[in-house]
Design a protein around this motif. Structure first.
Motif, PDB file in Angstrom:
ATOM      1  N   THR A 125       6.514  20.212 -12.005  1.00 40.62           N
ATOM      2  CA  THR A 125       5.865  21.482 -11.670  1.00 40.62           C
ATOM      3  C   THR A 125       6.426  22.065 -10.378  1.00 40.62           C
ATOM      4  OG1 THR A 125       3.828  20.798 -12.783  1.00 40.62           O
ATOM      5  CG2 THR A 125       3.664  22.596 -11.186  1.00 40.62           C
ATOM      6  N   PHE A 126       6.557  21.216  -9.359  1.00 41.06           N
ATOM      7  CA  PHE A 126       7.059  21.696  -8.066  1.00 41.06           C
ATOM      8  C   PHE A 126       8.560  21.951  -8.094  1.00 41.06           C
ATOM      9  CE2 PHE A 126       3.039  20.032  -6.492  1.00 41.06           C
ATOM     10  CZ  PHE A 126       2.719  20.942  -5.500  1.00 41.06           C
ATOM     11  N   MET A 127       9.321  20.953  -8.554  1.00 48.11           N
ATOM     12  CA  MET A 127      10.771  21.025  -8.409  1.00 48.11           C
ATOM     13  C   MET A 127      11.424  21.970  -9.409  1.00 48.11           C
ATOM     14  SD  MET A 127      11.108  19.380  -5.754  1.00 48.11           S
ATOM     15  CE  MET A 127      12.884  19.628  -5.673  1.00 48.11           C
ATOM     16  N   ALA A 128      10.890  22.061 -10.619  1.00 46.87           N
ATOM     17  CA  ALA A 128      11.442  23.024 -11.571  1.00 46.87           C
ATOM     18  C   ALA A 128      11.220  24.446 -11.062  1.00 46.87           C
ATOM     19  CB  ALA A 128      10.802  22.834 -12.944  1.00 46.87           C
ATOM     20  N   THR A 129      10.052  24.678 -10.484  1.00 49.77           N
ATOM     21  CA  THR A 129       9.776  25.995  -9.905  1.00 49.77           C
ATOM     22  C   THR A 129      10.716  26.275  -8.735  1.00 49.77           C
ATOM     23  OG1 THR A 129       7.450  25.825 -10.550  1.00 49.77           O
ATOM     24  CG2 THR A 129       8.014  27.439  -8.850  1.00 49.77           C
ATOM     25  N   PHE A 130      10.906  25.291  -7.869  1.00 47.33           N
ATOM     26  CA  PHE A 130      11.768  25.449  -6.693  1.00 47.33           C
ATOM     27  C   PHE A 130      13.199  25.783  -7.102  1.00 47.33           C
ATOM     28  CE2 PHE A 130      14.738  23.360  -3.716  1.00 47.33           C
ATOM     29  CZ  PHE A 130      14.489  24.112  -2.577  1.00 47.33           C
ATOM     30  N   ASN A 131      13.754  24.972  -8.006  1.00 46.12           N
ATOM     31  CA  ASN A 131      15.147  25.196  -8.415  1.00 46.12           C
ATOM     32  C   ASN A 131      15.290  26.441  -9.280  1.00 46.12           C
ATOM     33  OD1 ASN A 131      16.919  22.863  -7.437  1.00 46.12           O
ATOM     34  ND2 ASN A 131      15.182  21.770  -8.290  1.00 46.12           N
ATOM     35  N   GLY A 132      14.287  26.738 -10.107  1.00 46.51           N
ATOM     36  CA  GLY A 132      14.357  27.931 -10.938  1.00 46.51           C
ATOM     37  C   GLY A 132      14.367  29.195 -10.122  1.00 46.51           C
ATOM     38  N   LEU A 133      13.512  29.246  -9.100  1.00 45.51           N
ATOM     39  CA  LEU A 133      13.468  30.428  -8.236  1.00 45.51           C
ATOM     40  C   LEU A 133      14.755  30.581  -7.432  1.00 45.51           C
ATOM     41  CD1 LEU A 133       9.787  30.307  -6.924  1.00 45.51           C
ATOM     42  CD2 LEU A 133      10.789  31.959  -8.522  1.00 45.51           C
ATOM     43  N   ARG A 134      15.311  29.476  -6.988  1.00 47.46           N
ATOM     44  CA  ARG A 134      16.543  29.553  -6.201  1.00 47.46           C
ATOM     45  C   ARG A 134      17.716  30.052  -7.037  1.00 47.46           C
ATOM     46  NH1 ARG A 134      19.077  25.653  -4.503  1.00 47.46           N
ATOM     47  NH2 ARG A 134      20.003  26.714  -2.713  1.00 47.46           N
ATOM     48  N   GLN A 135      17.752  29.688  -8.305  1.00 47.20           N
ATOM     49  CA  GLN A 135      18.921  30.022  -9.116  1.00 47.20           C
ATOM     50  C   GLN A 135      18.751  31.310  -9.925  1.00 47.20           C
ATOM     51  OE1 GLN A 135      20.891  26.767 -11.146  1.00 47.20           O
ATOM     52  NE2 GLN A 135      19.839  25.250  -9.923  1.00 47.20           N
ATOM     53  N   LEU A 136      17.519  31.634 -10.309  1.00 43.55           N
ATOM     54  CA  LEU A 136      17.302  32.821 -11.139  1.00 43.55           C
ATOM     55  C   LEU A 136      16.420  33.869 -10.484  1.00 43.55           C
ATOM     56  CD1 LEU A 136      16.797  31.202 -14.665  1.00 43.55           C
ATOM     57  CD2 LEU A 136      18.916  32.084 -13.655  1.00 43.55           C
ATOM     58  N   SER A 192      27.759  24.048  -7.106  1.00 47.33           N
ATOM     59  CA  SER A 192      26.310  24.205  -7.225  1.00 47.33           C
ATOM     60  C   SER A 192      25.590  22.883  -6.977  1.00 47.33           C
ATOM     61  CB  SER A 192      25.962  24.739  -8.610  1.00 47.33           C
ATOM     62  OG  SER A 192      24.569  24.879  -8.755  1.00 47.33           O
ATOM     63  N   LEU A 193      26.125  21.794  -7.510  1.00 42.72           N
ATOM     64  CA  LEU A 193      25.503  20.487  -7.297  1.00 42.72           C
ATOM     65  C   LEU A 193      25.624  20.048  -5.838  1.00 42.72           C
ATOM     66  CD1 LEU A 193      26.612  18.512 -10.491  1.00 42.72           C
ATOM     67  CD2 LEU A 193      24.423  19.619 -10.034  1.00 42.72           C
ATOM     68  N   ALA A 194      26.762  20.333  -5.211  1.00 42.33           N
ATOM     69  CA  ALA A 194      26.951  19.952  -3.816  1.00 42.33           C
ATOM     70  C   ALA A 194      25.949  20.657  -2.909  1.00 42.33           C
ATOM     71  CB  ALA A 194      28.380  20.291  -3.377  1.00 42.33           C
ATOM     72  N   ILE A 195      25.527  21.852  -3.279  1.00 40.66           N
ATOM     73  CA  ILE A 195      24.556  22.597  -2.485  1.00 40.66           C
ATOM     74  C   ILE A 195      23.123  22.201  -2.846  1.00 40.66           C
ATOM     75  CG2 ILE A 195      23.641  24.890  -1.973  1.00 40.66           C
ATOM     76  CD1 ILE A 195      26.468  25.983  -2.446  1.00 40.66           C
ATOM     77  N   ASN A 196      22.864  22.077  -4.128  1.00 39.99           N
ATOM     78  CA  ASN A 196      21.486  21.907  -4.590  1.00 39.99           C
ATOM     79  C   ASN A 196      20.960  20.476  -4.466  1.00 39.99           C
ATOM     80  OD1 ASN A 196      21.097  24.609  -5.348  1.00 39.99           O
ATOM     81  ND2 ASN A 196      22.107  24.275  -7.314  1.00 39.99           N
ATOM     82  N   ILE A 197      21.808  19.481  -4.663  1.00 39.62           N
ATOM     83  CA  ILE A 197      21.312  18.108  -4.642  1.00 39.62           C
ATOM     84  C   ILE A 197      20.757  17.704  -3.278  1.00 39.62           C
ATOM     85  CG2 ILE A 197      22.022  15.685  -4.787  1.00 39.62           C
ATOM     86  CD1 ILE A 197      23.695  16.395  -7.214  1.00 39.62           C
ATOM     87  N   PRO A 198      21.493  17.886  -2.153  1.00 37.34           N
ATOM     88  CA  PRO A 198      20.922  17.491  -0.857  1.00 37.34           C
ATOM     89  C   PRO A 198      19.624  18.222  -0.534  1.00 37.34           C
ATOM     90  CG  PRO A 198      23.277  17.839  -0.660  1.00 37.34           C
ATOM     91  CD  PRO A 198      22.888  18.355  -2.007  1.00 37.34           C
ATOM     92  N   LEU A 199      19.584  19.522  -0.787  1.00 37.25           N
ATOM     93  CA  LEU A 199      18.371  20.296  -0.504  1.00 37.25           C
ATOM     94  C   LEU A 199      17.221  19.847  -1.400  1.00 37.25           C
ATOM     95  CD1 LEU A 199      17.013  22.601   1.023  1.00 37.25           C
ATOM     96  CD2 LEU A 199      17.888  24.171  -0.740  1.00 37.25           C
TER      97      LEU A 199
END
Length: 235
Positions: A85-96, A177-184
């Motif tokens: 719920t938290f992380m899908a929302t976080f990554n979805g908002l960042r990318q779309l 994209s993975l290099a940026i998104n994974i650490p965050l």
């Protein structure tokens, strides 16, 4: 001996074997069946803690630990649901952006299924091995709880971020994209896991599920059907 006495004696001799034959085997069979009947599921359910679990208990890893696979499965499902719920929302908002909420409702159940499968098939085995060997024997309290969250997040997050990125944006600039998104995502997931999701799941389990009729009914249901699901996954 009178005729009346002979009749009574004859009736007594006839009834005595009949009573012995009908009653004793019946009692014996009833006792044997009672002894062979397994305990009711409620007899095998875990007991609620003597005192209510607090948020601080969760942060300090002061809650009871269970090795029951059914309880562990329930914990896993609830934690995966919270993290998705938290992380899908976080990554979805960042990318779309905000369009994620408009067009990507399908994303949550799909990611939940993927995360649950990855956790049960891969993540749980690796995390349990590391935690049981290195963390639990040597550490206690907040440090053990924090490192447990770090190990779980550190193993699950890279896999799930890769899946999420492929689903949302495909293979275009995947490495960058993975290099940026994974650490965050690891940092955010660690904070969410330690301070929000795991404490809430533990509070709900110990203070609500184990103390309510509906919660105990849920545990009985899982005791009957969850083992077959775990066997299919090889857990």
């Amino acid at each position: 001996m009178t005729t009346q006495q002979q009749v009574k004696r004859t009736n007594a001799s006839v009834n005595k074997p009949h009573n012995k034959t009908s009653n004793e085997p019946h009692n014996k069979t009833s006792n044997e069946l009672h002894n062979k009947i397994p305990n009711e599921p409620s007899d095998q359910l875990p007991n609620a803690p003597a005192t209510r679990i607090t948020y601080r208990d969760c942060l300090c890893d002061a809650t009871p630990h269970t090795v029951d696979p059914v309880a562990q499965l329930l914990f896993t499902v609830l934690i995966i649901g919270g993290m998705v719920t938290f992380m899908a929302t976080f990554n979805g908002l960042r990318q779309l952006g905000i369009t994620f909420f408009i067009h990507s409702h399908w994303f949550y159940p799909l990611i939940f299924v993927c995360a649950l499968f990855v956790r049960l098939a891969i993540g749980a085995r690796i995390c349990t091995f590391i935690i049981d060997k290195l963390i639990k024997p040597q550490m206690n309290g907040i440090l053990r709880a924090a490192l447990t969250s770090l190990i779980n997040v550190g193993i699950m997050t890279p896999i799930m971020v890769t899946i999420v990125t492929l689903l949302l944006t495909g293979t275009n600039n995947l490495a960058l994209s993975l290099a940026i998104n994974i650490p965050l995502s690891v940092v955010v997931a660690l904070l969410v896991n330690y301070f929000i999701v795991v404490p809430i799941v533990r509070l709900v389990y110990f203070n609500v599920i184990l103390t309510s009729p509906r919660g105990l009914k849920l545990l009985r249901f899982l005791q009957h059907y969850a083992p077959a699901f775990l066997v299919l996954l090889g857990c």
